[in-house]
Design an enzyme around this catalytic site. Sequence first.
Site, mmCIF file in Angstrom:
data_model
loop_
_atom_site.group_PDB
_atom_site.id
_atom_site.type_symbol
_atom_site.label_atom_id
_atom_site.label_comp_id
_atom_site.label_asym_id
_atom_site.label_seq_id
_atom_site.Cartn_x
_atom_site.Cartn_y
_atom_site.Cartn_z
ATOM 1 C CG ASP A 206 -6.429 14.506 0.462
ATOM 2 O OD1 ASP A 206 -7.579 14.049 0.456
ATOM 3 O OD2 ASP A 206 -6.016 14.905 -0.344
ATOM 4 C CB CYS B 289 0.260 -13.054 -1.954
ATOM 5 S SG CYS B 289 0.387 -11.967 -0.631
ATOM 6 C CG HIS C 107 -0.510 -10.286 -5.539
ATOM 7 N ND1 HIS C 107 -1.525 -10.704 -4.719
ATOM 8 C CD2 HIS C 107 0.200 -9.545 -4.742
ATOM 9 C CE1 HIS C 107 -1.433 -10.395 -3.485
ATOM 10 N NE2 HIS C 107 -0.248 -9.674 -3.175
ATOM 11 C CB SER D 103 7.389 -4.888 -1.018
ATOM 12 O OG SER D 103 6.260 -4.182 -0.833
ATOM 13 C CE LYS E 88 2.453 3.325 -8.278
ATOM 14 N NZ LYS E 88 3.383 3.788 -7.303
ATOM 15 C CB THR F 214 -2.410 -2.196 1.823
ATOM 16 O OG1 THR F 214 -1.531 -2.461 2.929
ATOM 17 C CG2 THR F 214 -1.924 -0.946 1.310
ATOM 18 C CB SER G 197 6.513 -11.012 -0.160
ATOM 19 O OG SER G 197 5.787 -9.726 -0.627
ATOM 20 C CD GLU H 247 0.361 -14.015 2.792
ATOM 21 O OE1 GLU H 247 1.719 -13.523 3.329
ATOM 22 O OE2 GLU H 247 0.464 -13.328 1.645
ATOM 23 C CG ASN I 183 -3.221 -7.992 0.314
ATOM 24 O OD1 ASN I 183 -3.847 -8.780 -0.569
ATOM 25 N ND2 ASN I 183 -2.147 -7.734 0.382
HETATM 26 N N1 CAA Z 1 -4.135 12.235 -3.262
HETATM 27 C C1 CAA Z 1 -3.891 11.506 -4.317
HETATM 28 N N2 CAA Z 1 -2.731 10.614 -4.190
HETATM 29 C C2 CAA Z 1 -1.813 10.860 -3.234
HETATM 30 C C3 CAA Z 1 -2.063 11.720 -2.066
HETATM 31 C C4 CAA Z 1 -3.385 12.434 -2.209
HETATM 32 N N3 CAA Z 1 -3.619 13.305 -1.176
HETATM 33 N N4 CAA Z 1 -1.030 11.614 -1.256
HETATM 34 C C5 CAA Z 1 -0.411 10.738 -1.744
HETATM 35 N N5 CAA Z 1 -0.564 10.126 -3.068
HETATM 36 C C6 CAA Z 1 -0.289 9.044 -3.613
HETATM 37 C C7 CAA Z 1 1.325 9.109 -3.925
HETATM 38 O O1 CAA Z 1 1.595 10.193 -4.744
HETATM 39 C C8 CAA Z 1 1.647 7.746 -4.336
HETATM 40 O O2 CAA Z 1 1.706 7.555 -5.575
HETATM 41 P P1 CAA Z 1 2.482 7.010 -6.665
HETATM 42 O O3 CAA Z 1 2.557 5.569 -6.108
HETATM 43 O O4 CAA Z 1 1.954 7.103 -7.898
HETATM 44 O O5 CAA Z 1 3.735 7.732 -6.283
HETATM 45 C C9 CAA Z 1 0.722 7.076 -3.408
HETATM 46 O O6 CAA Z 1 -0.367 7.888 -3.126
HETATM 47 C C10 CAA Z 1 1.290 6.054 -2.343
HETATM 48 O O7 CAA Z 1 1.710 7.144 -1.454
HETATM 49 P P2 CAA Z 1 3.214 6.942 -0.586
HETATM 50 O O8 CAA Z 1 4.254 6.975 -1.852
HETATM 51 O O9 CAA Z 1 3.381 8.071 0.150
HETATM 52 O O10 CAA Z 1 3.267 5.506 -0.236
HETATM 53 P P3 CAA Z 1 2.747 5.173 1.271
HETATM 54 O O11 CAA Z 1 3.844 5.555 2.111
HETATM 55 O O12 CAA Z 1 1.421 5.358 1.470
HETATM 56 O O13 CAA Z 1 3.111 3.712 1.295
HETATM 57 C C11 CAA Z 1 3.169 1.308 0.211
HETATM 58 C C12 CAA Z 1 2.799 2.967 0.052
HETATM 59 C C13 CAA Z 1 4.508 1.444 0.588
HETATM 60 C C14 CAA Z 1 2.737 0.397 -0.936
HETATM 61 C C15 CAA Z 1 2.380 0.975 1.802
HETATM 62 O O14 CAA Z 1 1.138 0.933 1.392
HETATM 63 C C16 CAA Z 1 2.715 -0.561 2.120
HETATM 64 O O15 CAA Z 1 3.909 -0.636 2.772
HETATM 65 N N6 CAA Z 1 1.685 -1.567 1.586
HETATM 66 C C17 CAA Z 1 2.075 -2.980 2.173
HETATM 67 C C18 CAA Z 1 3.144 -3.458 1.205
HETATM 68 C C19 CAA Z 1 2.565 -3.805 -0.028
HETATM 69 O O16 CAA Z 1 1.570 -3.936 -0.298
HETATM 70 N N7 CAA Z 1 3.501 -4.062 -1.055
HETATM 71 C C20 CAA Z 1 3.063 -4.286 -2.469
HETATM 72 C C21 CAA Z 1 4.115 -5.185 -3.105
HETATM 73 S S1 CAA Z 1 4.394 -6.800 -2.261
HETATM 74 C C22 CAA Z 1 3.001 -7.579 -2.435
HETATM 75 O O17 CAA Z 1 2.466 -7.347 -3.420
HETATM 76 C C23 CAA Z 1 2.847 -8.823 -1.460
HETATM 77 C C24 CAA Z 1 1.499 -8.411 -0.491
HETATM 78 O O18 CAA Z 1 0.594 -8.945 -0.802
HETATM 79 C C25 CAA Z 1 1.841 -7.796 0.846
#
Ligand code: CAA
Length: 390
Positions: A31, A113, A235, A203, A244, A154, A311, A81, A278
């Site tokens: 989706d 970052c 960030h 993270s 969040k 991302t 990170s 980075e 990002n």
């Molecule tokens: N419609 C609407 N929302 C939906 C949906 C749909 N059909 N399906 C899922 N969602 C929502 C989920 O409910 C969830 O919402 P909440 O977080 O509010 O609970 C959101 O979409 C994300 O879905 P998941 O929880 O299933 O997460 P994911 O498996 O897609 O992974 C992530 C999310 C872990 C952040 C992933 O994108 C990731 O690993 N990203 C890279 C790491 C990162 O960016 N980390 C951030 C902190 S570290 C940092 O900031 C340094 C940096 O730059 C990397």
Amino acid sequence: MSSVVGIDQISFHTSNHFFDLRSLAEHQETDPNKYYEGIGQEKMGMAAHDEDIVTMAAEAAYPLVQGDDSAAISSLLFATETGIDQSKAAGIYVHRLLGLSNNCRVVELKQACFSATAALQMACALVARQPEKKVLVIASDIARYELNTPGEATQGCGAVAMLVTANPRLVEIDPEVGNHVEDVMDFWRPNYRKTALVDGKYSTKIYLRSLKRAWENFQAVSSLNFNDFSHFCYHLPFSRMAQKAHQHLAKVNKTTLTPEQLEAQIADTLVYNRIIGNSYTASMYIGLASLLENSAENLAGQRIGFFSYGSGSVAEYFSGKVVSGYEAHLFTADHAALLQARQPLSYEEYIHLYHAPDPTDGGEHVIPVSTKGRFRLASISHHKREYVAL
Ligand code: CAA
């Protein structure tokens, strides 16, 4: 000695191509709202093979060095980075492409970052010592994760350039800061890898914990409280992270603001990130440009809170005040034109760009023209990168 220092001008650049997350969702048979709403991202910038952190950085900084006073730039601090060389600073190529004075210090900074914030604070300190000088701070990154991982959506790329001066025309940076440092493995990229390794959920947890602790340390030294800020820049690994984070900070401060009022404090910072993706070191500062350029209200005199996170991890909370008349010194129309002119990629084209050629044999590798920008990576020959101005 002047104590008022900060950001005098800000400009950014991203790739000429983007990949829409609807196309990614279609390919994955998921989706698209998971991306558009769940992580708050719509498009991600994809660098062409002749674009990289150097060409994006030079493009971002180009408008800032057109005046006669560019000779006053005494330092070029380059935060990234996704460095292209273990030894030579990427900023040296940028310095030549922009024709800056040879009487200039150029160095590259790294801490995920976060390093653009280290560069900004160092620049403020340098300018406070020599107010007649200017410091060019550039942050430039290409965010790349493994295909078919949660991080894939991302990705993105972008560069931001900021001219740091005394009596700045955009944002005065306050001297008080709160830091939080912690040795954690939430996101990292060993030298032998092109893509980052990430423990995604962990993270986000460390990000929020660092926000609380950096804020507490900031509160210990600053007279400013949560209610003193009209807007907040975070960030931006993805836009939903800022939402969040802001809710988390609001809770820590037991605010009485409604969810709508909290959203209004960050919404304008997210406009560009949602369609660029990002850009690691650059992301929070592209968020600042997004706020200044998209806010319907006049921000003069208002306080902005900044949360920078890298990170590994290092976090910093700091603040700034928007200067009266700032709106006359922005590049809003140029940025709108840049984003408007970008070309969408098919899934096949996205995969082609994802696998950027990285010749290690020392031979002659000529790179076809793709970018619409002023600067390009023309070839890699005898292990040397050849950049040209078009
Ligand atoms: N419609 C609407 N929302 C939906 C949906 C749909 N059909 N399906 C899922 N969602 C929502 C989920 O409910 C969830 O919402 P909440 O977080 O509010 O609970 C959101 O979409 C994300 O879905 P998941 O929880 O299933 O997460 P994911 O498996 O897609 O992974 C992530 C999310 C872990 C952040 C992933 O994108 C990731 O690993 N990203 C890279 C790491 C990162 O960016 N980390 C951030 C902190 S570290 C940092 O900031 C340094 C940096 O730059 C990397």
